[in-house]
Design a protein around this motif. Sequence first.
Motif, mmCIF file in Angstrom:
data_model
loop_
_atom_site.group_PDB
_atom_site.id
_atom_site.type_symbol
_atom_site.label_atom_id
_atom_site.label_comp_id
_atom_site.label_asym_id
_atom_site.label_seq_id
_atom_site.Cartn_x
_atom_site.Cartn_y
_atom_site.Cartn_z
ATOM 1 N N GLY A 165 1.319 -0.927 -0.060
ATOM 2 C CA GLY A 165 -0.200 0.446 0.183
ATOM 3 C C GLY A 165 0.504 1.775 0.030
ATOM 4 O O GLY A 165 0.386 1.850 -0.318
ATOM 5 N N ILE A 166 1.983 1.042 -0.208
ATOM 6 C CA ILE A 166 3.215 2.127 -0.129
ATOM 7 C C ILE A 166 3.867 2.048 -1.636
ATOM 8 O O ILE A 166 4.339 1.012 -1.620
ATOM 9 N N HIS A 167 3.707 3.017 -2.565
ATOM 10 C CA HIS A 167 4.027 2.557 -3.382
ATOM 11 C C HIS A 167 5.521 4.053 -4.235
ATOM 12 O O HIS A 167 5.349 4.890 -3.047
ATOM 13 N N PHE A 168 6.366 3.370 -5.168
ATOM 14 C CA PHE A 168 7.660 3.397 -4.794
ATOM 15 C C PHE A 168 7.828 4.381 -6.997
ATOM 16 O O PHE A 168 8.318 3.176 -6.850
ATOM 17 N N VAL A 169 7.943 5.059 -7.559
ATOM 18 C CA VAL A 169 8.296 5.647 -7.842
ATOM 19 C C VAL A 169 9.812 6.432 -8.464
ATOM 20 O O VAL A 169 10.096 7.296 -7.938
ATOM 21 N N PRO A 170 10.469 5.688 -9.481
ATOM 22 C CA PRO A 170 11.879 5.958 -9.103
ATOM 23 C C PRO A 170 12.368 7.004 -10.656
ATOM 24 O O PRO A 170 11.591 6.691 -11.449
ATOM 25 N N GLY A 171 12.597 8.197 -9.629
ATOM 26 C CA GLY A 171 12.342 9.078 -10.992
ATOM 27 C C GLY A 171 14.097 9.875 -10.963
ATOM 28 O O GLY A 171 14.836 9.727 -10.115
ATOM 29 N N HIS A 172 14.323 10.803 -11.722
ATOM 30 C CA HIS A 172 14.969 11.683 -12.266
ATOM 31 C C HIS A 172 15.593 12.362 -13.243
ATOM 32 O O HIS A 172 15.219 12.796 -14.160
ATOM 33 N N PRO A 173 15.354 13.808 -12.502
ATOM 34 C CA PRO A 173 14.912 15.332 -13.470
ATOM 35 C C PRO A 173 16.027 15.948 -14.271
ATOM 36 O O PRO A 173 17.327 15.299 -13.104
ATOM 37 N N ILE A 174 16.684 15.658 -15.495
ATOM 38 C CA ILE A 174 17.490 15.798 -16.193
ATOM 39 C C ILE A 174 18.421 16.891 -15.928
ATOM 40 O O ILE A 174 17.835 17.565 -17.033
ATOM 41 N N ALA A 175 18.294 18.094 -15.028
ATOM 42 C CA ALA A 175 18.190 19.438 -14.985
ATOM 43 C C ALA A 175 19.073 19.719 -13.359
ATOM 44 O O ALA A 175 19.155 18.705 -12.239
ATOM 45 N N GLY A 176 20.120 20.473 -13.277
ATOM 46 C CA GLY A 176 20.459 21.187 -12.333
ATOM 47 C C GLY A 176 21.727 22.861 -12.506
ATOM 48 O O GLY A 176 21.356 22.818 -13.575
ATOM 49 N N THR A 177 21.991 22.770 -11.823
ATOM 50 C CA THR A 177 23.276 23.650 -11.617
ATOM 51 C C THR A 177 24.407 23.046 -10.788
ATOM 52 O O THR A 177 24.639 22.233 -9.946
ATOM 53 N N GLU A 178 25.497 24.133 -10.269
ATOM 54 C CA GLU A 178 26.869 22.999 -9.562
ATOM 55 C C GLU A 178 26.375 23.871 -7.933
ATOM 56 O O GLU A 178 26.972 24.203 -7.614
ATOM 57 N N ASN A 179 25.189 24.906 -7.826
ATOM 58 C CA ASN A 179 24.911 24.899 -6.475
ATOM 59 C C ASN A 179 24.021 24.384 -6.178
ATOM 60 O O ASN A 179 23.737 23.584 -6.593
ATOM 61 N N SER A 180 24.210 24.523 -4.917
ATOM 62 C CA SER A 180 23.581 23.720 -3.419
ATOM 63 C C SER A 180 22.209 24.473 -2.393
ATOM 64 O O SER A 180 22.719 25.757 -2.257
ATOM 65 N N GLY A 181 22.030 24.008 -1.691
ATOM 66 C CA GLY A 181 20.723 24.126 -0.785
ATOM 67 C C GLY A 181 19.565 25.205 -1.058
ATOM 68 O O GLY A 181 19.203 25.556 -2.373
ATOM 69 N N ALA B 178 33.052 20.668 -12.579
ATOM 70 C CA ALA B 178 34.106 20.091 -10.803
ATOM 71 C C ALA B 178 33.778 20.928 -9.594
ATOM 72 O O ALA B 178 34.471 20.475 -9.039
ATOM 73 N N SER B 179 33.162 22.126 -9.532
ATOM 74 C CA SER B 179 32.933 22.790 -8.419
ATOM 75 C C SER B 179 31.396 22.319 -8.089
ATOM 76 O O SER B 179 30.182 23.196 -7.048
ATOM 77 N N SER B 180 31.023 21.297 -8.543
ATOM 78 C CA SER B 180 29.433 20.573 -7.951
ATOM 79 C C SER B 180 29.630 20.235 -7.028
ATOM 80 O O SER B 180 30.819 19.447 -5.994
ATOM 81 N N ASP B 181 28.586 20.083 -5.878
ATOM 82 C CA ASP B 181 28.969 19.388 -5.040
ATOM 83 C C ASP B 181 29.490 18.183 -4.305
ATOM 84 O O ASP B 181 29.126 17.076 -5.187
ATOM 85 N N PRO B 182 30.241 17.507 -3.787
ATOM 86 C CA PRO B 182 31.630 16.647 -3.206
ATOM 87 C C PRO B 182 30.741 15.787 -3.090
ATOM 88 O O PRO B 182 30.949 14.232 -2.856
ATOM 89 N N THR B 183 29.536 15.213 -1.602
ATOM 90 C CA THR B 183 29.093 14.550 -1.014
ATOM 91 C C THR B 183 27.951 13.853 -2.336
ATOM 92 O O THR B 183 28.025 12.905 -2.751
ATOM 93 N N MET B 184 27.449 14.472 -3.145
ATOM 94 C CA MET B 184 26.259 14.363 -4.311
ATOM 95 C C MET B 184 26.930 13.460 -4.989
ATOM 96 O O MET B 184 26.762 12.467 -5.461
ATOM 97 N N TRP B 185 28.877 13.847 -5.093
ATOM 98 C CA TRP B 185 29.523 12.972 -6.511
ATOM 99 C C TRP B 185 29.958 11.885 -6.300
ATOM 100 O O TRP B 185 29.613 10.917 -6.877
ATOM 101 N N ARG B 186 30.753 12.372 -4.354
ATOM 102 C CA ARG B 186 30.779 10.689 -4.018
ATOM 103 C C ARG B 186 29.725 9.601 -4.086
ATOM 104 O O ARG B 186 29.821 8.720 -4.578
ATOM 105 N N ASP B 187 28.745 10.228 -3.633
ATOM 106 C CA ASP B 187 27.316 9.166 -3.590
ATOM 107 C C ASP B 187 27.599 8.552 -5.227
ATOM 108 O O ASP B 187 27.190 7.326 -5.633
ATOM 109 N N ILE B 188 27.365 9.165 -6.103
ATOM 110 C CA ILE B 188 27.274 9.274 -7.597
ATOM 111 C C ILE B 188 28.433 8.141 -8.278
ATOM 112 O O ILE B 188 27.707 6.547 -8.700
ATOM 113 N N ALA B 189 29.190 8.362 -7.268
ATOM 114 C CA ALA B 189 30.578 7.859 -7.996
ATOM 115 C C ALA B 189 30.535 6.270 -7.241
ATOM 116 O O ALA B 189 30.581 4.991 -7.712
#
Lengths: 290, 290
Positions: free
Chosen positions: A119-135, A231-242
């Motif tokens: 009864g709990i649904h999950f839909v995996p997604g990924h918007p192909i949009a972004g900038t190098e800024n965070s928060g 290369a100035s994107s968030d290090p945590t985000m890229w560590r997780d992706i790698a």
Amino acid sequence: MTAKTVLIPRLTIIGVGLIGGSLALALKEAGVVGEVIGCGRGKPNLEKALELGIIDSYKRDPQEAVSGADVVFLATPVKTLATVTQRFLPGLKPGAIITDGGSVKGAVVRAIEPLLPDGIHFVPGHPIAGTENSGAEAAFSTLYHGKRCILTPTENTASNALALVRQMWSAVGSDVVQMSLEKHDKVLAAISHLPHMVAYALVNAVGSYDHYEENILEYSAGGFRDFTRIASSDPTMWRDIAETNRDALLEMMEQFDVFFAELKADIVAGNSDKLFDFFQRSKQLRDAIL
Amino acid sequence: MTAKTVLIPRLTIIGVGLIGGSLALALKEAGVVGEVIGCGRGKPNLEKALELGIIDSYKRDPQEAVSGADVVFLATPVKTLATVTQRFLPGLKPGAIITDGGSVKGAVVRAIEPLLPDGIHFVPGHPIAGTENSGAEAAFSTLYHGKRCILTPTENTASNALALVRQMWSAVGSDVVQMSLEKHDKVLAAISHLPHMVAYALVNAVGSYDHYEENILEYSAGGFRDFTRIASSDPTMWRDIAETNRDALLEMMEQFDVFFAELKADIVAGNSDKLFDFFQRSKQLRDAIL
Ligand SMILES: NC(=O)c1ccc[n+]([C@@H]2O[C@H](COP(=O)([O-])OP(=O)(O)OC[C@H]3O[C@@H](n4cnc5c(N)ncnc54)[C@H](OP(=O)(O)O)[C@@H]3O)[C@@H](O)[C@H]2O)c1
Ligand SMILES: NC(=O)c1ccc[n+]([C@@H]2O[C@H](COP(=O)([O-])OP(=O)(O)OC[C@H]3O[C@@H](n4cnc5c(N)ncnc54)[C@H](OP(=O)(O)O)[C@@H]3O)[C@@H](O)[C@H]2O)c1
């Protein structure tokens, strides 16, 4: 503007940063969301999000944050998605839909799907949009306009949940496409994750080049700056992706090595014709994407 | 505008493309040049340059083209610079100044200086400005505004010739700096030549990735396009740069390999802390140049 139907009466955003915050702003602007509740690790970012009108309120406790939510959007770094889901899960109402914006899909789905009760649904997604800024401060309502959003439903994804998430992304101006988890992770390794690894290595190579006292980067024209902006994107985000898209990424890094080594060998050998062909082929490939 | 002194009564541009054509347009706009004569391989580009007001006339014969010229600006691909110089040299008047815009300086100076008779001056230069477009049609008058122009005088460079070439670049809005040939070639290998090699290899790696029938590059967001824009630069220009700045370029390519291999090893090993450090260090290096 004609009056819009509210698609999502109550939306919770977990991780009100660039991706989560921009979705909230865009859904509000489109008039398709009711109340938006934020959740995050600490007060400062959530206070900022409140001040900027991204969220209507926030809760520090994950279960309280998702209480009564129709949709929960996960927008924290990839490796944290399953952990935060585990924390808020007991607070969800039956029929609630969880969806995410994580940059890697295989690892995320393998970690989240086994946690879900009936009864709990999950839909995996990924918007192909972004900038190098965070928060929260980096969020803006037009981020998704005219951009692709990839959804990667599995055999476990309920069709009504998938349909709602498609409507949500369409409402913010995205062009929604569907593909398999595996294809998503390979395509993204090629067009996004590899270029980031290359940019990171490039910045290090150039930055380590300190044979001269002054900063040689001062001489760099526009090209180099644009080229290494990512290369100035968030290090945590890229560590997780790698870490989570390891296999597909390593495969692409090896592809890159093959071509870079070919180029190096042609330069060492002073092979004019092969160099010309290499550069011409690249130009043709590149111009074909314009 | 106050009336300007004509610095160069008669200027010949050899190779009226992006670099040569933009210099002519900018000097005309600044009111510091008299007559501008073009020279090139064939009619079509020179006719276009005439039509666009870049040159006032052109001559197909190199010696005729430089006849009476105070300054000759060389702007053909790097490997052709000495060959074209040899061809027009007998047509020069005593005291004439040759200067160039070639992207590599050591090889160019070593090839041109030995050719020069007494009374003919050579000032090696390189404007740090450009786009990925070529030919007379790509030229525009503001290309050099606010950009660096590096001059690399040698022990043979006459100081009055150097002073005039400095004034010429200042007149088009450039910030003129001087450095040794060796330093120029190493700095440019780092900030320009290496990034181009990386972009060329990247486009090939991504382009070769055809596991899926459709064009995966369609999914690429803005970042990838900007990042690889430089891979659509002219193949002849880049073949010549790669060949003539071979040693400095190979040194930088090896530096890149060291960092790329480190990153790959950290991904293979799943070393979270080292990956985070690598990405954070890159971000700091990159942000420092903003
Ligand atoms: N940036 C892009 O270009 C892009 C594009 C597409 C998809 N994505 C994906 O979208 C997700 C969010 O990325 P983003 O660019 O929006 O990042 P972001 O701006 O840093 O936002 C993430 C938010 O999550 C919270 N957060 C950060 N680290 C956390 C942690 N360890 N545990 C729990 N919460 C944490 C933070 O809010 P608090 O401080 O309030 O906790 C932060 O504002 C990631 O999964 C990323 O892969 C990013
Ligand atoms: N593009 C940049 O970003 C940039 C930046 C700084 C310096 N440079 C340097 O500036 C020089 C010119 O580059 P560019 O970008 O201006 O190139 P371009 O736009 O292609 O112009 C070069 C011109 O030279 C002539 N030419 C081309 N190949 C030739 C050959 N094999 N022999 C004789 N003439 C030839 C062509 O005119 P015809 O068809 O009339 O012969 C062409 O219009 C190169 O040495 C380059 O390294 C380039």
